[in-house]
Design a protein around this motif. Structure first.
Motif, mmCIF file in Angstrom:
data_model
loop_
_atom_site.group_PDB
_atom_site.id
_atom_site.type_symbol
_atom_site.label_atom_id
_atom_site.label_comp_id
_atom_site.label_asym_id
_atom_site.label_seq_id
_atom_site.Cartn_x
_atom_site.Cartn_y
_atom_site.Cartn_z
ATOM 1 N N ARG A 127 0.830 -1.207 0.000
ATOM 2 C CA ARG A 127 0.000 0.000 0.000
ATOM 3 C C ARG A 127 0.864 1.256 0.000
ATOM 4 O O ARG A 127 0.577 2.218 -0.706
ATOM 5 C CB ARG A 127 -0.915 0.020 1.228
ATOM 6 N N GLU A 128 1.891 1.231 0.823
ATOM 7 C CA GLU A 128 2.767 2.403 0.913
ATOM 8 C C GLU A 128 3.537 2.625 -0.383
ATOM 9 O O GLU A 128 3.820 3.750 -0.770
ATOM 10 C CB GLU A 128 3.732 2.263 2.096
ATOM 11 N N LYS A 186 1.131 4.294 -3.006
ATOM 12 C CA LYS A 186 0.673 5.660 -2.716
ATOM 13 C C LYS A 186 1.562 6.728 -3.352
ATOM 14 O O LYS A 186 1.051 7.648 -3.974
ATOM 15 C CB LYS A 186 0.562 5.876 -1.206
#
Length: 156
Positions: free
Chosen positions: A137-138, A141
């Motif tokens: 997810r990081e 982003k």
């Protein structure tokens, strides 16, 4: 000389009475402990017990079929202070006996036990899998931010 002998005799009799008083106190203490121990044995047992002890309470009993983990049920039943006993009918199959007067408490206890059994079936992702998903997810982003910035620049 006579006075000294009389004094020693009195001292000896005083010491003898002290000794017997101490012995009497020890005996009374032992008798008190024995009476207390017998009284506690005479009290009706609480919680998990044998079927024979449960039947000797002199009240009517009911039974339910239980298949699965009895230790988990024990943990839940301690919260509700119910008297119960297990009788094994097969491998991992039990008959749960309980007092008829405690039927409401057993129903609540059985409901909580059922929830725990159902929730145990659900598998949780491992911590490593959770960390990998957070890392993914990081990573995505910042790329999305860059794309948005580029889209804003292109619009101008």
């Amino acid at each position: 000389m006579q006075e000294e002998i009389e004094r020693r005799t009195v001292a000896l009799s005083v010491n003898a009475t002290k000794l017997t008083a101490r012995a009497l106190a020890k005996i009374l203490g032992a008798v008190g402990r024995k009476i207390q121990k017998d009284y506690q044995k005479g009290q009706a047992p609480q919680g998990k017990q044998s079927v024979k002890k449960l039947m000797n309470h002199g009240v009517s009993t009911k039974s339910l079929d239980l298949s699965g983990d009895t230790k988990l049920f024990d943990r839940v039943a301690r919260k509700y202070n119910v008297d119960y006993a297990f009788h094994q009918t097969g491998p991992k199959k039990y008959l749960l006996f309980f007092k008829a007067g405690q039927a409401d408490a057993i129903t609540a206890c059985f409901g909580e036990y059922s929830k725990l059994v159902l929730n145990r079936g659900k598998s949780r992702p491992s911590i490593l899998e959770q960390l990998k998903s957070f890392a993914d997810r990081e990573r995505t982003k910042p790329r999305q931010r860059e794309r948005k910035r580029e889209a804003v620049r292109n619009e101008r």
